[in-house]
Design an enzyme around this catalytic site. Structure first.
Site, mmCIF file in Angstrom:
data_model
loop_
_atom_site.group_PDB
_atom_site.id
_atom_site.type_symbol
_atom_site.label_atom_id
_atom_site.label_comp_id
_atom_site.label_asym_id
_atom_site.label_seq_id
_atom_site.Cartn_x
_atom_site.Cartn_y
_atom_site.Cartn_z
ATOM 1 N N ASP A 115 0.909 -1.140 0.000
ATOM 2 C CA ASP A 115 0.000 0.000 0.000
ATOM 3 C C ASP A 115 0.947 1.187 0.000
ATOM 4 O O ASP A 115 1.577 1.467 1.023
ATOM 5 C CB ASP A 115 -0.889 0.021 1.249
ATOM 6 N N HIS A 116 1.070 1.849 -1.131
ATOM 7 C CA HIS A 116 2.179 2.814 -1.234
ATOM 8 C C HIS A 116 2.050 3.975 -0.243
ATOM 9 O O HIS A 116 3.015 4.647 0.042
ATOM 10 C CB HIS A 116 2.378 3.297 -2.679
ATOM 11 N N HIS A 158 -5.726 2.783 0.973
ATOM 12 C CA HIS A 158 -4.989 3.907 1.545
ATOM 13 C C HIS A 158 -5.709 4.553 2.734
ATOM 14 O O HIS A 158 -5.130 4.801 3.785
ATOM 15 C CB HIS A 158 -4.733 4.983 0.490
HETATM 16 C C1 BG6 Z 1 -3.561 4.929 -6.344
HETATM 17 C C2 BG6 Z 1 -4.908 5.059 -6.992
HETATM 18 O O1 BG6 Z 1 -3.505 3.799 -5.514
HETATM 19 O O2 BG6 Z 1 -3.298 6.098 -5.573
HETATM 20 C C3 BG6 Z 1 -4.999 6.305 -7.842
HETATM 21 O O3 BG6 Z 1 -5.146 3.908 -7.799
HETATM 22 C C4 BG6 Z 1 -4.613 7.522 -7.033
HETATM 23 O O4 BG6 Z 1 -6.294 6.470 -8.376
HETATM 24 C C5 BG6 Z 1 -3.283 7.289 -6.334
HETATM 25 O O5 BG6 Z 1 -4.527 8.621 -7.922
HETATM 26 C C6 BG6 Z 1 -2.970 8.429 -5.386
HETATM 27 O O6 BG6 Z 1 -1.667 8.294 -4.924
HETATM 28 P P1 BG6 Z 1 -0.843 9.570 -4.411
HETATM 29 O O7 BG6 Z 1 0.421 8.996 -3.900
HETATM 30 O O8 BG6 Z 1 -0.668 10.442 -5.623
HETATM 31 O O9 BG6 Z 1 -1.695 10.211 -3.379
#
Ligand code: BG6
Length: 479
Positions: A171-172, A234
């Site tokens: 989960d990045h 997230h």
């Molecule tokens: C991803 C989603 O996991 O996270 C995207 O699939 C979203 O739709 C993105 O734009 C948002 O990531 P960050 O790091 O830009 O907040």
């Protein structure tokens, strides 16, 4: 088994994530001398290419997506790369892939950044080629299914070849520095923890607003929607970090044990506790943007916005709503967590005409990394006409507080942890399943209620019903 991998095998090596995040993150780690000299990176995807072609491809991605000042030693980095074309659905190519990977000295880390439909055949292929042994780790990128059942299928397939201790689910958001800082804020300071409960907190808000629309992900997004794309993973991870009990240690078992307890304590949402929306043409930052249906080229019932009033049913959070809101094409890109404290029990200044506002802690995750605590202070003066109090911010801009520190891509941290075998910032199976269980119940509720997304103009904060969702509790969204 603990080992530092000296082979990293990237499935989906020509894909969007590889270009934007994975290759740039690895190159940045290399530039900072954080990758062991013997780490070799093998890319694989369907496209036919040789090593040279893949290095050219990687160079182009780095030039596009990695800032010039982080590209040190690029030629050496590219020399770590090699490539093997593979049709992941057919067993035929896996032996050649294994030959390309060679015999790792210590171990192999595999990163699957492919469509989930390829997970099962890939695992079978890896098994057939002897690439699932004890010195192999498996890392999975979302989406891990579209509901609990499909997620269990994927998890079962992976579990057939790897024990949980060697599975790394990304989960990045957990790789973001400010998300990790949430734990430092809560558990490295004395002052918040005694107040971090229903007796002192009125409500919590978690806002993840994006300005982007569909981007190039038409097929994926329309099958997913905001609830599955952002909330299931997230936002629930953020909620878990905010709401969890203090773990005994900062390690993968203790932290994940505490998070899963929170996820399992989420109350099933009731009718009227969610609002969904879909954007129509509007303007963001002065730029006209098309509506979702226009971008998609057809009508759709997929939500690009969702607001939820969630509850964590345990002692600590009894009666404290967690308002979650996320959407595409909102006025600005911002991710933040708002902790709204309660009013002081009695105002000694009431008789002097002063009005009070309760304290609020705002944790900015992105684009600005900052922590703002609003405090009441006396407006200077002789107070002949009564005492005046005003809210003033105690503001910490992380970028200034740590001005020398490199701002890293979330994947840098996660890839390094994967190579070194630290699971703390990866999601465990029981967490994913608790997340899906809660999300599936919301979708079932929508179906039962016939709830369709309401339209909102791109560049606004979503449908007006989302404002009503909090206003009826006397709460205003933090914007
Ligand atoms: C991803 C989603 O996991 O996270 C995207 O699939 C979203 O739709 C993105 O734009 C948002 O990531 P960050 O790091 O830009 O907040």
């Amino acid at each position: 088994m603990s080992f530092t991998a000296d082979r990293l095998l990237l499935f989906g090596a020509t894909g969007d994530l590889a270009q934007r995040m994975l290759l740039p993150s690895l190159a940045a780690l290399h530039a900072d001398g954080l990758l062991a000299g013997n780490l070799r990176i093998i890319g694989t995807a369907r496209t036919e290419m040789d090593d040279h072609g893949f290095r050219q491809f990687a160079r182009a991605a780095l030039e596009k997506f990695l800032p010039a000042d982080r590209r040190g030693g690029m030629a050496d980095f590219l020399n770590r790369l090699s490539y093997q074309a593979l049709d992941a659905t057919s067993l035929d190519g896996y032996a050649a892939l294994a030959t390309k990977v060679g015999e790792p000295q210590h171990g192999l880390a595999i990163f699957l950044s492919t469509a989930p439909s390829l997970f099962e055949p890939t695992i079978k292929g890896l098994q057939s080629a002897g690439l699932t042994g004890e010195n192999v780790r498996m890392c999975l990128e979302k989406p891990l299914g579209t509901n609990l059942a499909s997620s269990c299928e994927i998890n079962d397939a992976v579990a057939g070849a790897f024990p949980e201790s060697r599975i790394f689910r990304i989960d990045h958001y957990l790789g973001k520095e400010t998300v990790q800082n949430l734990l430092a804020l809560r558990f490295a300071n004395l002052m918040f923890e005694p107040l971090w409960n229903a007796a002192h907190i009125d409500h919590v808000q978690i806002n993840v607003a994006e300005t982007v629309g569909l981007e190039s992900r038409v097929a994926y997004y329309d099958d997913s929607g905001a609830l599955r794309d952002m909330v299931q993973n997230h936002m629930l991870q953020l909620l878990a970090l905010v709401a969890m009990e203090p773990p005994g240690h900062f390690d993968s078992t203790a932290v994940r044990d505490e998070k899963v307890k929170v996820l399992r304590s989420l109350r099933k949402v009731s009718s009227g506790e969610t609002v969904t929306g879909q954007y129509r043409a509007g303007a963001i930052g002065g730029q006209a943007v098309p509506g979702y249906d226009e971008e998609l080229g057809k009508d759709s019932a997929t939500e690009t916005f969702v607001a939820i009033k969630a509850h964590v049913d345990n002692w600590r959070w009894k009666g404290v709503p967690f308002y979650l809101r996320t959407g595409k094409r909102l006025p600005k890109r911002v991710t933040e967590i708002v902790i709204q404290f309660r009013c002081v029990p009695h105002s000694i200044f009431a008789g002097k005409g002063a009005t009070m506002q309760p304290n609020r802690l705002v944790i900015g995750i992105q684009p600005e990394e900052n922590i703002t605590l609003s405090l009441m202070a006396k407006v200077p003066g002789l107070d002949r006409e009564g005492i005046r109090l005003r809210q003033v911010p105690l503001d910490i801009a992380m970028a200034d507080a740590f001005s020398g520190a490199t701002r890293r891509i979330a994947y840098e941290r996660l890839l390094l942890d994967l190579v070194e075998g630290d699971q703390t910032l990866f999601v465990r199976r029981d967490e994913v399943e608790a997340q899906w269980e809660w999300i599936d119940a919301i979708r079932a509720q929508w179906d039962a209620d016939g709830q369709e997304p309401k339209t909102y103009t791109a560049g606004s904060w979503g449908p007006s019903a989302a404002i009503a969702l909090t206003e009826r509790d006397g709460v205003t969204w933090h914007e």
